[in-house]
Scaffold this motif. Sequence first.
Motif, PDB file in Angstrom:
ATOM      1  N   VAL A 141       0.691  -1.081   0.143  1.00  0.00           N
ATOM      2  CA  VAL A 141       0.041  -0.104   0.014  1.00  0.00           C
ATOM      3  C   VAL A 141       0.975   1.000  -0.062  1.00  0.00           C
ATOM      4  O   VAL A 141       0.392   2.298  -0.268  1.00  0.00           O
ATOM      5  N   SER A 142       2.069   1.137   0.567  1.00  0.00           N
ATOM      6  CA  SER A 142       2.741   2.461   0.489  1.00  0.00           C
ATOM      7  C   SER A 142       4.195   2.236  -0.215  1.00  0.00           C
ATOM      8  O   SER A 142       4.446   1.008  -0.880  1.00  0.00           O
ATOM      9  N   PHE A 143       5.243   2.868  -0.222  1.00  0.00           N
ATOM     10  CA  PHE A 143       6.412   3.034  -0.697  1.00  0.00           C
ATOM     11  C   PHE A 143       7.424   2.290   0.018  1.00  0.00           C
ATOM     12  O   PHE A 143       8.530   2.611  -0.541  1.00  0.00           O
ATOM     13  N   LEU A 144       7.271   1.962   1.077  1.00  0.00           N
ATOM     14  CA  LEU A 144       8.093   1.388   1.903  1.00  0.00           C
ATOM     15  C   LEU A 144       8.850   0.052   1.568  1.00  0.00           C
ATOM     16  O   LEU A 144       8.184  -0.879   1.009  1.00  0.00           O
ATOM     17  N   THR A 145      10.132  -0.186   1.738  1.00  0.00           N
ATOM     18  CA  THR A 145      10.868  -1.311   1.251  1.00  0.00           C
ATOM     19  C   THR A 145      10.955  -2.276   2.099  1.00  0.00           C
ATOM     20  O   THR A 145      10.666  -1.902   3.312  1.00  0.00           O
ATOM     21  N   GLU A 146      11.476  -3.712   1.919  1.00  0.00           N
ATOM     22  CA  GLU A 146      11.446  -4.394   2.853  1.00  0.00           C
ATOM     23  C   GLU A 146      12.664  -3.970   3.827  1.00  0.00           C
ATOM     24  O   GLU A 146      12.561  -4.452   5.097  1.00  0.00           O
ATOM     25  N   LYS A 147      13.674  -3.234   3.349  1.00  0.00           N
ATOM     26  CA  LYS A 147      14.952  -2.622   4.336  1.00  0.00           C
ATOM     27  C   LYS A 147      13.828  -1.813   5.507  1.00  0.00           C
ATOM     28  O   LYS A 147      14.321  -1.746   6.721  1.00  0.00           O
ATOM     29  N   ASP A 148      13.376  -0.881   4.959  1.00  0.00           N
ATOM     30  CA  ASP A 148      12.524   0.243   5.842  1.00  0.00           C
ATOM     31  C   ASP A 148      11.657  -0.743   6.988  1.00  0.00           C
ATOM     32  O   ASP A 148      11.867  -0.467   8.022  1.00  0.00           O
ATOM     33  N   CYS A 149      11.082  -1.717   6.387  1.00  0.00           N
ATOM     34  CA  CYS A 149      10.302  -2.468   7.511  1.00  0.00           C
ATOM     35  C   CYS A 149      11.179  -3.428   8.286  1.00  0.00           C
ATOM     36  O   CYS A 149      10.818  -3.462   9.491  1.00  0.00           O
ATOM     37  N   SER A 150      12.110  -3.870   8.075  1.00  0.00           N
ATOM     38  CA  SER A 150      13.296  -4.496   8.681  1.00  0.00           C
ATOM     39  C   SER A 150      13.821  -3.879   9.763  1.00  0.00           C
ATOM     40  O   SER A 150      13.993  -4.179  11.007  1.00  0.00           O
TER      41      SER A 150
ATOM     42  N   GLN B 220      13.967   8.417   4.917  1.00  0.00           N
ATOM     43  CA  GLN B 220      12.472   9.243   4.196  1.00  0.00           C
ATOM     44  C   GLN B 220      11.265   8.677   3.779  1.00  0.00           C
ATOM     45  O   GLN B 220      10.353   9.355   3.944  1.00  0.00           O
ATOM     46  N   ASN B 221      11.373   7.459   3.504  1.00  0.00           N
ATOM     47  CA  ASN B 221      10.377   6.650   3.328  1.00  0.00           C
ATOM     48  C   ASN B 221       9.424   6.625   4.493  1.00  0.00           C
ATOM     49  O   ASN B 221       8.095   6.763   4.277  1.00  0.00           O
ATOM     50  N   TRP B 222       9.996   6.441   5.683  1.00  0.00           N
ATOM     51  CA  TRP B 222       9.171   6.462   6.896  1.00  0.00           C
ATOM     52  C   TRP B 222       8.453   7.943   7.242  1.00  0.00           C
ATOM     53  O   TRP B 222       7.467   7.992   7.491  1.00  0.00           O
TER      54      TRP B 222
END
Length: 193
Positions: A14-23, A120-122
């Motif tokens: 749903v957003s532009f967050l990457t796997e790295k952002d999530c981890s 920045q994604n967050w």
Amino acid sequence: MDEFNIFKYWLTQVSFLTEKDCSLFEPFLKTKRLKTKDHFLSAGKVCQQIGFVNKGCFRTYYIADGKEINTHFTFENEFVTDYDSFLQSKPSRYFIQTLEDTEIVTFNLPALQDAYNQSQNWERFGRMIAEQSYKMTTQRVESFLFLDGEQRYLDLLKNQPHIFDRIPLYHIASYLGLERESLSRLRKKIAGK
């Protein structure tokens, strides 16, 4: 970690967050299970968390003249919080209560601010939540300013029909600013058209 995967999947779809952002954010997440009629937040308390709803639903309400007035319902893949109280660390005016057994993934303000600083994604994600919260509040206020009870009912029926499958009618009546009997008459009238 299945409950986190639902949240992570939603974030990346749903957003532009990457796997790295999530981890980066995952160590701050906690899972919470609540039973029907449990409170996630009580009026007078500071909202310490945002919850992502994996399963179940909530109602947000306040008490005026001894009556509970519903202002919002939250379902799966939505965030449950009093955003104003959360951001400003000020006591809430609202109660947030489960209407079903629920499972949520929660995080607090320091975790969110830390994520903002690292990505920045967050930051964009935080802005997205703020914009959704603003839009929801504006729509709610304007529905009472510019629509009558029947129009509010028809609007809810058109835009959120699932509410009628899961929320008791007396809660929906309160949300629409109607007495329960008025809502029943309205439903019969519209069904008869």
